[in-house]
Design a protein around this motif. Structure first.
Motif, PDB file in Angstrom:
ATOM      1  N   LEU A  16       0.824  -1.207   0.000  1.00 61.02           N
ATOM      2  CA  LEU A  16       0.000   0.000   0.000  1.00 61.02           C
ATOM      3  C   LEU A  16       0.859   1.259   0.000  1.00 61.02           C
ATOM      4  O   LEU A  16       0.480   2.286  -0.566  1.00 61.02           O
ATOM      5  CB  LEU A  16      -0.912   0.012   1.240  1.00 61.02           C
ATOM      6  CG  LEU A  16      -2.013  -1.041   1.325  1.00 61.02           C
ATOM      7  CD1 LEU A  16      -2.753  -0.918   2.646  1.00 61.02           C
ATOM      8  CD2 LEU A  16      -2.982  -0.902   0.162  1.00 61.02           C
ATOM      9  N   ILE A  17       2.023   1.168   0.638  1.00 61.08           N
ATOM     10  CA  ILE A  17       2.897   2.342   0.760  1.00 61.08           C
ATOM     11  C   ILE A  17       3.491   2.731  -0.587  1.00 61.08           C
ATOM     12  O   ILE A  17       3.747   3.908  -0.848  1.00 61.08           O
ATOM     13  CB  ILE A  17       4.034   2.067   1.770  1.00 61.08           C
ATOM     14  CG1 ILE A  17       3.461   1.494   3.073  1.00 61.08           C
ATOM     15  CG2 ILE A  17       4.827   3.328   2.057  1.00 61.08           C
ATOM     16  CD1 ILE A  17       2.436   2.364   3.742  1.00 61.08           C
ATOM     17  N   SER A  18       3.700   1.760  -1.446  1.00 58.23           N
ATOM     18  CA  SER A  18       4.311   2.043  -2.749  1.00 58.23           C
ATOM     19  C   SER A  18       3.283   2.169  -3.873  1.00 58.23           C
ATOM     20  O   SER A  18       3.657   2.363  -5.025  1.00 58.23           O
ATOM     21  CB  SER A  18       5.319   0.942  -3.101  1.00 58.23           C
ATOM     22  OG  SER A  18       4.685  -0.328  -3.126  1.00 58.23           O
ATOM     23  N   SER A  19       1.991   2.055  -3.543  1.00 62.15           N
ATOM     24  CA  SER A  19       0.957   2.135  -4.572  1.00 62.15           C
ATOM     25  C   SER A  19       0.769   3.574  -5.039  1.00 62.15           C
ATOM     26  O   SER A  19       1.096   4.533  -4.332  1.00 62.15           O
ATOM     27  CB  SER A  19      -0.370   1.584  -4.038  1.00 62.15           C
ATOM     28  OG  SER A  19      -0.822   2.351  -2.945  1.00 62.15           O
ATOM     29  N   ASN A  20       0.220   3.709  -6.240  1.00 62.66           N
ATOM     30  CA  ASN A  20       0.032   5.037  -6.830  1.00 62.66           C
ATOM     31  C   ASN A  20      -0.948   5.906  -6.054  1.00 62.66           C
ATOM     32  O   ASN A  20      -0.894   7.134  -6.141  1.00 62.66           O
ATOM     33  CB  ASN A  20      -0.447   4.905  -8.280  1.00 62.66           C
ATOM     34  CG  ASN A  20       0.593   4.296  -9.189  1.00 62.66           C
ATOM     35  OD1 ASN A  20       1.798   4.434  -8.944  1.00 62.66           O
ATOM     36  ND2 ASN A  20       0.156   3.615 -10.233  1.00 62.66           N
ATOM     37  N   ASP A  21      -1.847   5.279  -5.300  1.00 63.56           N
ATOM     38  CA  ASP A  21      -2.868   6.054  -4.590  1.00 63.56           C
ATOM     39  C   ASP A  21      -2.466   6.414  -3.153  1.00 63.56           C
ATOM     40  O   ASP A  21      -3.252   7.006  -2.416  1.00 63.56           O
ATOM     41  CB  ASP A  21      -4.204   5.311  -4.583  1.00 63.56           C
ATOM     42  CG  ASP A  21      -4.128   3.954  -3.888  1.00 63.56           C
ATOM     43  OD1 ASP A  21      -3.028   3.570  -3.420  1.00 63.56           O
ATOM     44  OD2 ASP A  21      -5.169   3.273  -3.823  1.00 63.56           O
ATOM     45  N   TYR A  22      -1.241   6.067  -2.772  1.00 67.39           N
ATOM     46  CA  TYR A  22      -0.804   6.323  -1.393  1.00 67.39           C
ATOM     47  C   TYR A  22      -0.647   7.822  -1.135  1.00 67.39           C
ATOM     48  O   TYR A  22      -0.091   8.561  -1.950  1.00 67.39           O
ATOM     49  CB  TYR A  22       0.528   5.612  -1.130  1.00 67.39           C
ATOM     50  CG  TYR A  22       1.109   5.893   0.238  1.00 67.39           C
ATOM     51  CD1 TYR A  22       0.531   5.365   1.383  1.00 67.39           C
ATOM     52  CD2 TYR A  22       2.251   6.703   0.394  1.00 67.39           C
ATOM     53  CE1 TYR A  22       1.063   5.613   2.639  1.00 67.39           C
ATOM     54  CE2 TYR A  22       2.783   6.958   1.642  1.00 67.39           C
ATOM     55  CZ  TYR A  22       2.187   6.407   2.765  1.00 67.39           C
ATOM     56  OH  TYR A  22       2.717   6.667   4.007  1.00 67.39           O
TER      57      TYR A  22
END
Length: 305
Positions: A191-197
């Motif tokens: 989740l930390i590296s996702s585009n929506d973070y």
């Protein structure tokens, strides 16, 4: 007409097909970022229906990632035919089910306004498991809130809080339809590296030193405009019905205001009437609804919204 596995030379046409029809189906995994670089593989099992000219007129693509596999299921990215005939849907389904090892069911979300597609799913022997609704809050003002004595909220610390987050989320969602499969520390890390973070968008609620709740605000888009997506919002079962969910929601709304989001969005299961009432009381309005249709590989009782 012919059903065949999607090959690399047809990927571009498949992506265009998804773009053409995504407004008719659930588009959760049909955004540009999902389609960019799409490749048919073990995680994206895909078959297409072509006409005599070799043009794609139907497509069925399953998301078979690690999370879904641990739940012994697979979610459709798209399940659609330009010919509204159950025969072609059955052909696409049977092609996919050649690869059913380890699966107990497949499922697809259908917008409630698409009555024709819902009827077709029933003709293909899918049944309704649940309904879910999308709610939007257009007021950028955040309601006032304060924590009871002994409670505190702090931001998620990457590299330190992954286990905490997964444990609270899993306990809070253990009986929530469609979310029973536990998430792992590794999934939280992603989740930390996702585009929506959004940095600081993941919050943890503590009672004394005990983590009892989590909420996440993520970057999203709705009707071609930026919006903050709130979810998951989870509270440990023994701490529910104490008004803590409302406080976590308001903390997320305050964060959205700080980040200059004019609107917020979230989804809720139809059977979760308490959560629905909370969100509506906090200024959210229902804008869309979907039915989750499931197909069991073994006989099962049908469930309805």
């Amino acid at each position: 007409m012919k059903v065949e596995a999607l090959k690399s030379e047809k990927v571009k046409e498949f992506v265009e097909y998804c773009r053409k029809h995504r407004m008719e189906v659930d588009d959760s995994f049909l955004y540009e970022e999902d389609l960019k670089g799409f490749e048919p593989n073990a995680d994206n099992l895909t078959y297409i229906l072509t006409n005599q000219e070799g043009t794609i007129i139907g497509a069925a693509s399953l998301i078979m990632d690690e999370y879904n596999r641990r739940g012994n299921r697979a979610r459709f990215r798209i399940f659609h035919s330009e010919i509204a005939d159950a025969f072609y849907y059955k052909q696409l389904l049977q092609a996919l089910l050649q690869h059913k090892e380890g699966l107990e069911k497949v499922y697809v979300f259908i917008p409630l306004q698409n009555k024709l597609l819902m009827e077709l799913m029933e003709k293909v022997d899918f049944s309704v498991e649940r309904c879910a609704f999308l709610l939007v809050r257009e007021d950028s003002d955040a309601p006032e809130w304060s924590l009871p004595e002994g409670y505190s909220i702090r931001s998620f610390r990457p590299g330190e809080d992954e286990q905490i987050w997964s444990e609270v989320r899993n306990a809070g969602f253990a009986k929530l339809k469609g979310n029973e499969t536990p998430v792992t520390k590794e999934m939280v890390t992603k989740l930390i590296s996702s585009n929506d973070y959004i940095e600081g968008g993941m919050k943890i609620l503590f009672h004394q030193d005990k983590p009892v709740g989590v909420v996440r605000g993520a970057a999203d888009e709705y009707e071609n405009a930026p919006i903050m997506n709130i979810g998951p919002l989870a509270i440990l079962p023994e701490y529910q019905r104490k008004g803590l969910g409302r406080l976590l929601l308001r903390a997320a709304l305050q964060f959205a205001k700080e980040k200059s989001y004019k609107k917020t969005i979230l989804s809720v299961n139809g059977e979760n009437e308490r959560a629905q009432a909370l969100y509506i009381n906090e200024g959210f309005k229902q804008v869309e609804g979907v039915a989750c249709y499931q197909y069991y590989l073994n006989p099962s009782l049908n469930k309805e919204c």
